[in-house]
Design an enzyme around this catalytic site. Structure first.
Site, short mmCIF file in Angstrom:
data_model
loop_
_atom_site.label_atom_id
_atom_site.label_comp_id
_atom_site.label_asym_id
_atom_site.label_seq_id
_atom_site.Cartn_x
_atom_site.Cartn_y
_atom_site.Cartn_z
N HIS A 101 20.47 18.11 64.67
CA HIS A 101 21.60 19.03 64.53
C HIS A 101 22.87 18.18 64.64
O HIS A 101 22.89 17.21 65.40
CB HIS A 101 21.69 20.03 65.68
CG HIS A 101 20.54 20.97 65.83
ND1 HIS A 101 19.41 20.65 66.51
CD2 HIS A 101 20.39 22.26 65.42
CE1 HIS A 101 18.57 21.69 66.51
NE2 HIS A 101 19.15 22.68 65.85
N ASP A 104 23.77 17.38 68.14
CA ASP A 104 22.88 16.50 68.91
C ASP A 104 23.37 15.06 68.86
O ASP A 104 23.29 14.33 69.85
CB ASP A 104 21.47 16.42 68.30
CG ASP A 104 20.77 17.74 68.14
OD1 ASP A 104 21.08 18.66 68.89
OD2 ASP A 104 19.90 17.82 67.23
#
Ligand code: XUL
Ligand code: CO
Length: 436
Positions: A101, A104
């Site tokens: 993501h 992240d």
């Protein structure tokens, strides 16, 4: 570069007799099965969020896991170190792919412009690490569910401002996925749904979700991103009801909004069970409708009703899953992404290896078993035989639209009670067990 997993060397295939817990017993990347190597069939990916960002927190307590690459007061230094640790892990494990993501890999800053600058910096480094190691991006995605602005959804938010924020974030995430050569891009709508119908205009929310996806398709074409778009179904958690609740509801949504040509599905095993299906049902539905794209490989716990995201460990399930995937033509852009995390008590870095090694081995066994099942044709022959009545006579006249209710009634009046056949479930269950 620092070494973050110093106790672990390259994981190698040592065969079923090996007693080395840091070796593969079944996954032999270059071994050819049905004309392709195991690596080409299985296309394993490590997910960034659970593997490197999840530190064991749950509803009742904070993180239990301490990592060297997390040890700094500067969030960008953590992001740098984590990326280095991640590529060391991918390489030592021997996977071909990773997934992330946006949030992240780079922490959010005070405003979108600054956040995007942070992303650019990390993406540049990720591009270099990809080139150095040969590890590729299976898919990228956006986290439009953790920040408080998304508490009432992203594309389905009642506020147009939040919709615009989500769109901006997705725009950037598609750009960086393209930059890193991603084979796909996932939409998972964790908060695209509702907590109570009392405050929800469902029709409007669904229309808005479709608008957001259509904009993403338009933008993808505009910038020439060639990767595959996927929707990942999940019925609930964190939201009480999520619109993309299972493969069937996604299929209906994509048809209604004329988006079927631009999306496939990313099926997650634990999401299937939360939807009251099993993993193989969701895979089979996708194959039957030509929408199987990729897989988030994990498992739930039969006795816990939430998304426990454990590593897959059931040969019976991986055998049937690989049988369905292979019969559907196998993966093209997609693969097996381990959307799974070690348990809260598995605090050592080596536990990350144990989780992934077991998962890769259990899918390798599934692949080999499924290949034998395909070669032997035993299951296929049983199914073909069961439907053989449709190949001629009455069955073929029905399938070809040659008869209607009048003709069918006449047929029954003339021929009487139809002959019945056994489903042979027990025999077929025994047959499947013979391959395991
Ligand atoms: C959440 C989940 C996500 C998606 C990507 O349950 O599976 O991690 O895979 O957003
Ligand atoms: Co997932």
């Amino acid at each position: 570069m620092a070494e973050y997993f110093p106790g672990v060397k390259q994981i190698r295939y040592e065969g079923p007799g090996s007693k080395n817990p840091l070796a593969f017993r079944h996954y032999n990347s270059d071994e050819v099965v049905l004309g392709k190597t195991m690596a080409e069939h299985l296309r394993f990916a490590v997910c960034y969020w659970h593997t490197f960002k999840n530190l064991g927190a749950d509803q009742f307590g904070g993180g239990t896991i301490i990592r060297d690459y997390n040890d700094s007061s500067d969030p960008m230094e953590i992001a740098d170190m984590t990326l280095e640790a991640a590529f060391e892990f991918f390489t030592k494990l021997g996977v071909g792919f990773w997934c992330f993501h946006d949030r992240d890999i780079a922490p959010e800053a005070d405003d979108l412009a600054e956040t995007n600058k942070r992303l650019d910096k990390i993406v540049q480094k990720a591009g270099k690490l990809q080139a150095d190691t040969g590890v590729k991006l299976l898919w990228g995605t956006t986290n439009a569910f953790s920040h408080r602005r998304f508490m009432a959804g992203a594309g389905t938010n009642p506020s147009p401002g939040v919709f615009a924020y989500a769109a901006s974030q997705i725009k950037k995430a598609i750009e960086i996925t393209k930059e890193l050569g991603g084979a796909g891009y996932v939409f998972w709508g964790g908060r695209e749904g509702y907590d109570t119908l009392l405050n929800t205009d469902m029709k409007r929310e669904l229309d808005h979700m479709a608008l957001l996806l259509q904009m993403a398709v338009d933008y993808k074409k505009k910038i020439g991103f060639k990767g595959q778009f996927y929707i990942e179904p999940k019925p609930k958690e964190p939201t009480k009801h999520q619109y993309d609740s299972d493969a069937g509801s996604c299929y209906a949504f994509l048809q209604k909004y004329d988006l079927l040509g631009d999306f496939k599905l990313n099926i997650e095993a634990n999401h299937a069970t939360l939807a009251g299906h099993d993993f193989c049902h969701e895979l089979a539905f996708c194959v039957a409708n030509g929408i199987l794209g990729s897989v988030d490989a994990n498992r739930g716990d039969m006795l816990l009703g939430w998304d426990t995201d454990q590593f897959p460990n059931n040969v019976y399930e991986t055998t049937l899953a690989m049988y369905i995937i292979l019969k559907g033509g196998g993966f093209t852009t997609g693969g097996l992404n381990f959307d799974a995390h070690v348990r809260r008590q598995s605090i050592d870095p080596v536990d990350l290896f144990h989780g992934h090694i077991g998962a890769m081995d259990v899918f390798a066994r599934g692949l080999k078993n499924a290949a034998k099942m395909i070669e032997d044709k035993a299951l296929r022959n049983a199914v073909d035989q069961r439907y053989s009545g449709w190949n001629q006579g009455l069955g073929s006249r029905i399938e070809n639209g040659k008869v209607g209710f009048d003709e069918l009634e006449t047929y029954i009046l003339e021929n009487g009670e139809p002959e019945l056949q056994s489903g042979r479930q027990e025999l077929l269950e025994n047959l499947l067990n013979d391959y395991i």
